[in-house]
Design a protein around this motif. Structure first.
Motif, PDB file in Angstrom:
ATOM      1  N   ASN A  27     -11.366  14.090  -2.315  1.00 30.91           N
ATOM      2  CA  ASN A  27     -11.779  12.691  -2.178  1.00 30.91           C
ATOM      3  C   ASN A  27     -13.125  12.417  -2.842  1.00 30.91           C
ATOM      4  O   ASN A  27     -13.456  11.265  -3.135  1.00 30.91           O
ATOM      5  CB  ASN A  27     -11.846  12.320  -0.690  1.00 30.91           C
ATOM      6  N   HIS A  83      -8.496   6.732  -8.352  1.00 30.33           N
ATOM      7  CA  HIS A  83      -8.529   6.466  -6.913  1.00 30.33           C
ATOM      8  C   HIS A  83      -7.144   6.623  -6.272  1.00 30.33           C
ATOM      9  O   HIS A  83      -6.997   7.306  -5.251  1.00 30.33           O
ATOM     10  CB  HIS A  83      -9.054   5.048  -6.678  1.00 30.33           C
ATOM     11  N   ARG A  86      -5.994  10.243  -6.187  1.00 26.66           N
ATOM     12  CA  ARG A  86      -6.743  10.998  -5.178  1.00 26.66           C
ATOM     13  C   ARG A  86      -6.086  10.884  -3.812  1.00 26.66           C
ATOM     14  O   ARG A  86      -5.939  11.868  -3.083  1.00 26.66           O
ATOM     15  CB  ARG A  86      -8.181  10.467  -5.095  1.00 26.66           C
ATOM     16  N   LYS A  87      -5.715   9.656  -3.433  1.00 24.41           N
ATOM     17  CA  LYS A  87      -5.118   9.413  -2.120  1.00 24.41           C
ATOM     18  C   LYS A  87      -3.754  10.100  -1.989  1.00 24.41           C
ATOM     19  O   LYS A  87      -3.414  10.644  -0.935  1.00 24.41           O
ATOM     20  CB  LYS A  87      -4.972   7.907  -1.859  1.00 24.41           C
ATOM     21  N   HIS A 131      -5.549   7.506   4.362  1.00 23.70           N
ATOM     22  CA  HIS A 131      -6.079   7.086   3.060  1.00 23.70           C
ATOM     23  C   HIS A 131      -5.102   6.184   2.319  1.00 23.70           C
ATOM     24  O   HIS A 131      -5.526   5.205   1.677  1.00 23.70           O
ATOM     25  CB  HIS A 131      -6.419   8.315   2.207  1.00 23.70           C
TER      26      HIS A 131
END
Length: 289
Positions: free
Chosen positions: A190, A197, A200-201, A215
């Protein structure tokens, strides 16, 4: 040695991230995992030591409700020779997220509606059933003997009470250890700013489903897309659950590689089922106008 040095310097230079990961993991354990799993861990240990309870269909029902990775624990510790499926097929079929977890956490806290938790659970179970039926049918079609059963023989202790609580504690300790490890990994991922973005989640969800679900619920996408993504991630279980499952089956002849492949396929089927349901609902809404 290189890997150990890398881990050492990561812990040294990113101590705050490590601390945050451990803190998040401990909160996850105290708020979600242990309260949800402990009753089923205790029940599983009682059944393990009292074989008079060991009705195959009753055990399958318990494994369906128990959640990851207790379904795997039940499969390797009992004899299912009266069931027309192999232990590998039963492992996929019975090692699922628990319904209370989906209704009490995923539905209301991640998607603002407990019904979505029930819907995700339904799609995951249907995905598993479809894969197991296809797998079993293909083996029968080729005349292969697929009905292989694995039974892990557990030693009986004279002090059943001590053995019971030791079994409960060791199971919860193993599960907790993996959750903490992957919570640290999620915290590190993270913080990597050059990874997009959204990606990443998703990566966090692939590592640990509960942290990942939180997330993903924060992503700026519509609820329908969140439900589909969460269906696939929760159906697969994440790497934390994969390692927890391996911990349960490592003394048996069940294959974790086959399990991962089968889980990946059944998660895609579950996502397809979810997409099909959403499509039918949209068509039904259109027909009402």
């Amino acid at each position: 040695m290189t890997v150990l040095l890398s881990i050492f310097f990561t812990c040294l230079f990113y101590s705050q991230l490590i601390k945050d990961g451990i803190k998040n993991g401990l909160i996850l354990l105290s708020d979600q995992v242990i309260p949800a799993l402990y009753p089923f861990v205790l029940l599983s240990s009682i059944i393990k030591q009292n074989y008079s309870f060991s009705n195959s269909y009753f055990l399958i029902g318990i494994s369906f409700l128990s959640g990851y990775p207790l379904g795997a624990k039940i499969i390797v510790e009992h004899d299912f020779s009266d069931i027309p499926l192999s232990s590998q097929e039963l492992l996929l079929l019975c090692n699922n997220p628990s319904l209370p977890y989906l209704i009490c956490y995923i539905g209301p806290q991640c998607l603002d509606n407990p019904f979505y938790g029930i819907l995700i659970y339904f799609c995951i179970i249907i995905g598993n059933i479809i894969y197991v039926c296809l797998h079993h049918f293909i083996y029968k079609l080729h005349g292969s003997n697929n009905k292989q059963h694995i039974l892990t023989i557990c030693e009986k202790s004279k002090n059943k009470t001590a053995n019971l609580f030791h079994d409960c504690f060791s199971t919860l300790l193993n599960i907790s250890n993996y959750i903490l490890i992957f919570s640290i990994c999620a915290s590190i991922i993270n913080s990597i700013v050059f990874i997009p973005h959204f990606l990443r989640k998703i990566l966090i969800g692939i590592l640990e489903i509960t942290t990942g679900a939180y997330h993903i619920s924060l992503l700026n996408i519509n609820t329908s897309s969140k439900i589909t993504i969460l269906t696939g991630i929760i159906a697969f279980g994440g790497m934390s659950v994969i390692f927890q499952t391996y911990e349960m089956i490592q003394n048996s002849k069940l294959s974790i590689k086959k399990y991962m492949t089968e889980k990946a396929i059944s998660s895609l089927i579950a996502m397809s089922v979810m997409y099909g349901i959403k499509l039918l609902l949209q068509l039904w809404k259109i027909s009402q106008y």
